[in-house]
Scaffold this motif. Structure first.
Motif, PDB file in Angstrom:
ATOM      1  N   MET A  55       0.911  -1.126   0.123  1.00 19.93           N
ATOM      2  CA  MET A  55       0.065  -0.047  -0.099  1.00 19.93           C
ATOM      3  C   MET A  55       0.880   1.254   0.071  1.00 19.93           C
ATOM      4  SD  MET A  55      -3.036   1.091   2.819  1.00 19.93           S
ATOM      5  CE  MET A  55      -3.611  -0.385   2.781  1.00 19.93           C
ATOM      6  N   THR A  56       0.526   2.272  -0.966  1.00 18.73           N
ATOM      7  CA  THR A  56       1.473   3.268  -0.818  1.00 18.73           C
ATOM      8  C   THR A  56       1.037   4.313   0.192  1.00 18.73           C
ATOM      9  OG1 THR A  56      -0.150   4.627  -2.429  1.00 18.73           O
ATOM     10  CG2 THR A  56       1.508   3.308  -3.559  1.00 18.73           C
ATOM     11  N   GLU A  57       1.892   5.350   0.487  1.00 18.71           N
ATOM     12  CA  GLU A  57       1.794   6.322   1.530  1.00 18.71           C
ATOM     13  C   GLU A  57       0.410   6.897   1.325  1.00 18.71           C
ATOM     14  OE1 GLU A  57       3.681  10.191   3.567  1.00 18.71           O
ATOM     15  OE2 GLU A  57       4.906   8.620   2.455  1.00 18.71           O
ATOM     16  N   ALA A  58      -0.026   7.281   0.000  1.00 18.75           N
ATOM     17  CA  ALA A  58      -1.096   8.158  -0.116  1.00 18.75           C
ATOM     18  C   ALA A  58      -2.382   7.229   0.013  1.00 18.75           C
ATOM     19  CB  ALA A  58      -1.170   8.516  -1.545  1.00 18.75           C
ATOM     20  N   GLU A  59      -2.496   5.706  -0.407  1.00 18.76           N
ATOM     21  CA  GLU A  59      -3.381   5.033  -0.147  1.00 18.76           C
ATOM     22  C   GLU A  59      -3.594   4.873   1.635  1.00 18.76           C
ATOM     23  OE1 GLU A  59      -3.486   2.240  -3.910  1.00 18.76           O
ATOM     24  OE2 GLU A  59      -1.981   1.827  -2.117  1.00 18.76           O
TER      25      GLU A  59
END
Length: 42
Positions: A1-5
């Motif tokens: 999972m990305t930081e933005a997600e």
């Protein structure tokens, strides 16, 4: 999972929590009105 997600998920969870709390306050307010409680002094 990305930081933005991850941030988006946290924001969605926070929003859900606030909406849930607000809905409970409305239920409590309606209950007090139904039972003749018009004002509460703190």
């Amino acid at each position: 999972m990305t930081e933005a997600e991850a941030r988006a998920r946290e924001a969605a969870e926070a929003r859900y929590s606030l909406v849930s709390s607000f809905d409970q306050l409305k239920v409590d307010r309606d209950w007090m009105r139904d039972h003749g409680i018009g004002h509460v002094n703190c």
